[in-house]
Design a protein around this motif. Structure first.
Motif, PDB file in Angstrom:
ATOM      1  N   ARG A  27     -76.041  43.180  -8.063  1.00 52.10           N
ATOM      2  CA  ARG A  27     -74.940  42.357  -8.564  1.00 52.10           C
ATOM      3  C   ARG A  27     -73.831  42.297  -7.519  1.00 52.10           C
ATOM      4  NH1 ARG A  27     -72.464  42.264 -14.009  1.00 52.10           N
ATOM      5  NH2 ARG A  27     -70.801  40.739 -13.762  1.00 52.10           N
ATOM      6  N   THR A  28     -73.372  41.107  -7.211  1.00 51.34           N
ATOM      7  CA  THR A  28     -72.223  40.957  -6.332  1.00 51.34           C
ATOM      8  C   THR A  28     -71.366  39.843  -6.914  1.00 51.34           C
ATOM      9  OG1 THR A  28     -71.642  39.931  -4.226  1.00 51.34           O
ATOM     10  CG2 THR A  28     -73.966  40.063  -4.706  1.00 51.34           C
ATOM     11  N   GLY A  29     -70.238  40.209  -7.494  1.00 46.02           N
ATOM     12  CA  GLY A  29     -69.429  39.243  -8.229  1.00 46.02           C
ATOM     13  C   GLY A  29     -70.210  38.739  -9.419  1.00 46.02           C
ATOM     14  N   SER A  30     -70.278  37.397  -9.549  1.00 44.24           N
ATOM     15  CA  SER A  30     -71.019  36.833 -10.677  1.00 44.24           C
ATOM     16  C   SER A  30     -72.442  36.481 -10.264  1.00 44.24           C
ATOM     17  CB  SER A  30     -70.305  35.582 -11.189  1.00 44.24           C
ATOM     18  OG  SER A  30     -70.322  34.597 -10.179  1.00 44.24           O
ATOM     19  N   ARG A  31     -72.854  36.922  -9.070  1.00 45.14           N
ATOM     20  CA  ARG A  31     -74.191  36.555  -8.593  1.00 45.14           C
ATOM     21  C   ARG A  31     -75.083  37.775  -8.405  1.00 45.14           C
ATOM     22  NH1 ARG A  31     -73.483  32.767  -3.639  1.00 45.14           N
ATOM     23  NH2 ARG A  31     -72.063  34.408  -2.975  1.00 45.14           N
ATOM     24  N   LEU A  32     -76.368  37.483  -8.221  1.00 46.43           N
ATOM     25  CA  LEU A  32     -77.335  38.542  -7.969  1.00 46.43           C
ATOM     26  C   LEU A  32     -77.975  38.285  -6.605  1.00 46.43           C
ATOM     27  CD1 LEU A  32     -79.104  38.679 -11.463  1.00 46.43           C
ATOM     28  CD2 LEU A  32     -77.617  40.426 -10.481  1.00 46.43           C
ATOM     29  N   ALA A  33     -77.866  39.269  -5.739  1.00 43.65           N
ATOM     30  CA  ALA A  33     -78.506  39.153  -4.430  1.00 43.65           C
ATOM     31  C   ALA A  33     -79.905  39.755  -4.531  1.00 43.65           C
ATOM     32  CB  ALA A  33     -77.683  39.889  -3.383  1.00 43.65           C
ATOM     33  N   LEU A  34     -80.887  38.962  -4.135  1.00 45.64           N
ATOM     34  CA  LEU A  34     -82.284  39.402  -4.211  1.00 45.64           C
ATOM     35  C   LEU A  34     -82.742  39.879  -2.843  1.00 45.64           C
ATOM     36  CD1 LEU A  34     -85.088  39.480  -5.694  1.00 45.64           C
ATOM     37  CD2 LEU A  34     -85.347  37.097  -5.025  1.00 45.64           C
ATOM     38  N   VAL A  35     -83.289  41.079  -2.807  1.00 44.89           N
ATOM     39  CA  VAL A  35     -83.833  41.666  -1.582  1.00 44.89           C
ATOM     40  C   VAL A  35     -85.318  41.874  -1.831  1.00 44.89           C
ATOM     41  CG1 VAL A  35     -83.762  43.662  -0.047  1.00 44.89           C
ATOM     42  CG2 VAL A  35     -81.672  42.904  -1.197  1.00 44.89           C
ATOM     43  N   HIS A  36     -86.161  41.353  -0.945  1.00 45.52           N
ATOM     44  CA  HIS A  36     -87.592  41.407  -1.253  1.00 45.52           C
ATOM     45  C   HIS A  36     -88.439  41.649  -0.009  1.00 45.52           C
ATOM     46  CE1 HIS A  36     -91.503  40.379  -2.841  1.00 45.52           C
ATOM     47  NE2 HIS A  36     -91.612  39.412  -1.956  1.00 45.52           N
ATOM     48  N   ILE A  37     -89.307  42.686  -0.128  1.00 42.70           N
ATOM     49  CA  ILE A  37     -90.274  42.999   0.935  1.00 42.70           C
ATOM     50  C   ILE A  37     -91.547  43.480   0.251  1.00 42.70           C
ATOM     51  CG2 ILE A  37     -90.754  44.384   3.004  1.00 42.70           C
ATOM     52  CD1 ILE A  37     -87.601  45.120   2.641  1.00 42.70           C
ATOM     53  N   GLY A  38     -92.666  42.839   0.529  1.00 44.33           N
ATOM     54  CA  GLY A  38     -93.934  43.329  -0.003  1.00 44.33           C
ATOM     55  C   GLY A  38     -94.470  42.492  -1.151  1.00 44.33           C
ATOM     56  N   ASP A  39     -95.270  43.117  -1.998  1.00 43.45           N
ATOM     57  CA  ASP A  39     -95.943  42.337  -3.043  1.00 43.45           C
ATOM     58  C   ASP A  39     -95.520  42.714  -4.461  1.00 43.45           C
ATOM     59  OD1 ASP A  39     -97.171  44.784  -3.320  1.00 43.45           O
ATOM     60  OD2 ASP A  39     -99.216  43.983  -3.392  1.00 43.45           O
ATOM     61  N   SER A  40     -94.411  43.451  -4.596  1.00 38.92           N
ATOM     62  CA  SER A  40     -93.812  43.517  -5.928  1.00 38.92           C
ATOM     63  C   SER A  40     -93.175  42.149  -6.151  1.00 38.92           C
ATOM     64  CB  SER A  40     -92.786  44.640  -6.009  1.00 38.92           C
ATOM     65  OG  SER A  40     -93.437  45.889  -5.788  1.00 38.92           O
ATOM     66  N   ARG A  41     -92.830  41.841  -7.391  1.00 35.70           N
ATOM     67  CA  ARG A  41     -92.382  40.470  -7.666  1.00 35.70           C
ATOM     68  C   ARG A  41     -91.124  40.425  -8.511  1.00 35.70           C
ATOM     69  NH1 ARG A  41     -97.978  37.203  -9.211  1.00 35.70           N
ATOM     70  NH2 ARG A  41     -98.802  37.129  -7.063  1.00 35.70           N
ATOM     71  N   ALA A  42     -90.416  39.303  -8.406  1.00 38.96           N
ATOM     72  CA  ALA A  42     -89.343  39.003  -9.340  1.00 38.96           C
ATOM     73  C   ALA A  42     -89.651  37.661  -9.981  1.00 38.96           C
ATOM     74  CB  ALA A  42     -87.998  38.963  -8.631  1.00 38.96           C
ATOM     75  N   TYR A  43     -89.408  37.579 -11.290  1.00 45.19           N
ATOM     76  CA  TYR A  43     -89.576  36.342 -12.041  1.00 45.19           C
ATOM     77  C   TYR A  43     -88.271  36.041 -12.769  1.00 45.19           C
ATOM     78  CZ  TYR A  43     -94.698  37.152 -11.805  1.00 45.19           C
ATOM     79  OH  TYR A  43     -95.994  37.352 -11.409  1.00 45.19           O
ATOM     80  N   LEU A  44     -88.041  34.748 -12.977  1.00 43.74           N
ATOM     81  CA  LEU A  44     -86.870  34.328 -13.756  1.00 43.74           C
ATOM     82  C   LEU A  44     -87.345  33.525 -14.965  1.00 43.74           C
ATOM     83  CD1 LEU A  44     -83.851  33.617 -14.282  1.00 43.74           C
ATOM     84  CD2 LEU A  44     -84.101  31.752 -12.625  1.00 43.74           C
ATOM     85  N   LEU A  45     -86.903  33.942 -16.137  1.00 44.00           N
ATOM     86  CA  LEU A  45     -87.133  33.162 -17.364  1.00 44.00           C
ATOM     87  C   LEU A  45     -85.865  32.380 -17.643  1.00 44.00           C
ATOM     88  CD1 LEU A  45     -88.965  32.682 -19.969  1.00 44.00           C
ATOM     89  CD2 LEU A  45     -87.507  34.392 -21.050  1.00 44.00           C
ATOM     90  N   ARG A  46     -85.959  31.048 -17.518  1.00 43.96           N
ATOM     91  CA  ARG A  46     -84.788  30.195 -17.758  1.00 43.96           C
ATOM     92  C   ARG A  46     -85.269  28.923 -18.444  1.00 43.96           C
ATOM     93  NH1 ARG A  46     -80.771  28.867 -12.878  1.00 43.96           N
ATOM     94  NH2 ARG A  46     -80.019  30.952 -13.389  1.00 43.96           N
ATOM     95  N   ASN A  47     -84.535  28.463 -19.422  1.00 46.18           N
ATOM     96  CA  ASN A  47     -84.909  27.250 -20.167  1.00 46.18           C
ATOM     97  C   ASN A  47     -86.358  27.307 -20.656  1.00 46.18           C
ATOM     98  OD1 ASN A  47     -82.351  26.240 -19.578  1.00 46.18           O
ATOM     99  ND2 ASN A  47     -83.061  25.296 -17.674  1.00 46.18           N
ATOM    100  N   GLY A  48     -86.778  28.491 -21.066  1.00 44.46           N
ATOM    101  CA  GLY A  48     -88.113  28.617 -21.651  1.00 44.46           C
ATOM    102  C   GLY A  48     -89.246  28.706 -20.648  1.00 44.46           C
ATOM    103  N   GLU A  49     -88.920  28.655 -19.333  1.00 43.74           N
ATOM    104  CA  GLU A  49     -89.990  28.722 -18.335  1.00 43.74           C
ATOM    105  C   GLU A  49     -89.875  29.978 -17.483  1.00 43.74           C
ATOM    106  OE1 GLU A  49     -90.512  25.258 -15.846  1.00 43.74           O
ATOM    107  OE2 GLU A  49     -90.150  23.979 -17.597  1.00 43.74           O
ATOM    108  N   LEU A  50     -91.015  30.597 -17.216  1.00 39.72           N
ATOM    109  CA  LEU A  50     -91.035  31.775 -16.343  1.00 39.72           C
ATOM    110  C   LEU A  50     -91.499  31.350 -14.958  1.00 39.72           C
ATOM    111  CD1 LEU A  50     -90.701  34.969 -16.517  1.00 39.72           C
ATOM    112  CD2 LEU A  50     -93.191  35.015 -16.445  1.00 39.72           C
TER     113      LEU A  50
END
Ligand code: MN
Length: 346
Positions: free
Chosen positions: A209-232
Motif C-alpha cells: 500500500r502506498t497512499g491510496s494505491r497498491l504497488a505490485l512487485v512480481h518475480i516468478g510464477d506466483s500470481r496476482a488476480y483482481l476480481l473487479r466488476n464480477g470478472e477475475l
C-alpha cells in the motif's frame, strides 16, 4: 549559388526569422555575413543542413544549450548524445506519468480505502515440508514460493524484507525506485539466509500500500488476480520458460499445460543480484478483491473455480480457507498458499 536573405533562408530551412535571429545571438547558427550598414543577415545555402538539424532537435524538445553541443560533435558522437537525451526524456516521462496518476486520483477526491485481508498456507498432500511463505496486513500482501534445499528461509527472507520497510519509506507519488531498491535488498537477504550453499531461491508476488494505491512487485510464477466488476483477471505475467514459449507462439496453451518443464522459472530471487522485478501501480477501488497465490493453487485449481471461490466467500478469511480446500481436493501435489484482500471505502 549566392547568399540567401534571412527570408529565403527561413523558407528553405522552415525556421522563423525570429528563431534565426535568436540562434544567431546564441552562436548556434550565425549568418555567413551581416551587412555592416543595414544589419541584414545573409546565409550560405551550405548552412541549411545545420539549420534543419537545429529545427529537428528543437522539435524533439532539446534545450538550445544542448543543441549547440550536438551540432559541434562528429556524427557518431552526436547520435550518442541524442540517444542519451531521449533516454533521459523517457525516464523523466515515466516518473511524471506516475506522479500525474497520483495527482489525478488525489485531486478527484478519491476516497480513502481500507483493506481487509487474510493469508493461509498449507503443506499440501504430497510434500513433506512447506517452503511457501505468506503475509497479509492492510499495508502489505505477499506470497513467496521458495525452492531448493533452503527454500523456506529464502521465501521468508523475501517477505521479511518488505515487511520491515518503515511506514512512509515508500513515497506515494513515485514509489517504484524504492521498490526496486527493496527487491535488491531482498535478494541480499536471501543470499545471507541461504549461505553458504546458496542453492535456493524464491518467487515473490507482493502488493504494498502506498497512499491510496497498491504497488505490485512480481518475480516468478506466483500470481496476482483482481476480481473487479464480477470478472477475475490475472494481473501478473508468469516468469516461466513455458510462458515465454507461449508468448512466442511456439507452443499452444494445451502443450503448455503438460510441458515437461512447465515448472522451470525464467526469473526468481536467488541471491545473484541479477533479478529485475515487474513493478506496477494499481488503483484499487471499493469492491475490488485481490488474490495472490503460489503455483500450488493455480496449477491445480482452474480459473473458473478460483473466480467462484474469491467472489462468493463472504470475507477474505473464508475465501483463503475455501481456496486451500479446493487445492487439497485436487490432490495438492505442491505447497499451497494464498492471500485474499478486499477493498472497501474507509
Ligand atoms: Mn510451488
Amino acid at each position: 549559388m549566392g547568399l540567401l536573405t534571412i527570408g529565403a533562408f527561413s523558407r528553405a530551412s522552415r525556421l522563423s526569422p525570429k528563431a534565426l535571429r535568436l540562434y544567431d545571438e546564441l552562436g548556434l547558427l550565425p549568418p555567413a555575413r551581416v551587412d555592416p550598414v543595414s544589419g541584414y543577415r545573409f546565409y550560405d545555402p551550405a548552412q541549411l543542413a545545420r539549420a534543419r538539424l537545429v529545427g529537428r532537435l528543437r522539435r524533439l524538445g532539446m534545450p538550445l544549450a544542448e543543441i549547440r553541443t550536438v551540432c559541434e560533435l562528429a556524427p557518431e558522437a552526436a547520435a550518442a548524445e541524442v540517444a542519451a537525451f531521449w533516454a533521459r526524456v523517457e525516464a523523466d516521462t515515466a516518473a511524471r506519468r506516475d506522479l500525474a496518476a497520483f495527482l489525478v486520483g488525489h485531486l478527484s477526491g478519491e476516497g480513502p480505502i481500507s483493506i481487509r485481508c487474510a493469508a493461509l498456507s498449507d503443506t499440501g498432500l504430497v510434500r513433506s515440508s512447506n517452503q511457501d511463505a505468506a503475509h497479509a496486513d492492510p499495508r502489505l500482501l505477499a506470497v513467496a514460493d521458495g525452492f531448493g534445499p533452503a527454500g523456506a528461509p529464502a521465501s521468508a527472507a523475501a517477505i521479511e524484507t518488505f515487511r520491515r520497510l518503515p511506514a512512509g519509506a515508500v513515497p506515494a507519488g513515485d514509489p517504484l525506485n524504492v521498490l526496486q531498491d527493496t527487491v535488491r535488498q531482498a535478494d541480499r537477504a536471501i543470499r545471507e539466509a541461504t549461505a553458504p550453499a546458496n542453492q535456493a531461491g524464491t518467487t515473490l508476488t507482493a502488493m504494498l500500500r502506498t497512499g491510496s494505491r497498491l504497488a505490485l512487485v512480481h518475480i516468478g510464477d506466483s500470481r496476482a488476480y483482481l476480481l473487479r466488476n464480477g470478472e477475475l483477471r490475472q494481473i501478473t505475467h508468469d516468469h516461466t520458460l513455458v510462458q515465454s514459449l507461449l508468448d512466442a507462439g511456439r507452443i499452444t496453451p494445451e502443450q503448455a499445460a503438460t510441458h515437461p518443464q512447465r515448472e522451470l522459472l525464467s526469473r526468481a530471487l536467488n541471491g545473484d543480484n541479477a533479478t529485475t522485478a515487474d513493478l506496477h501501480l494499481h488503483q484499487p477501488t471499493p469492491g475490488d478483491r485481490y488474490l495472490l497465490c503460489s503455483d500450488g493453487l493455480s496449477r491445480v485449481v482452474d480459473s473458473t473455480q478460483l473466480h467462484q471461490a474469491v467472489r462468493s466467500a463472504p470475507h477474505p478469511e473464508q475465501a483463503v480457507h475455501d481456496l486451500i480446500t479446493l487445492a487439497n481436493e485436487a490432490g495438492a501435489p505442491d505447497n499451497v498458499t494464498c492471500v485474499v484482500a478486499e477493498v472497501t471505502a474507509a
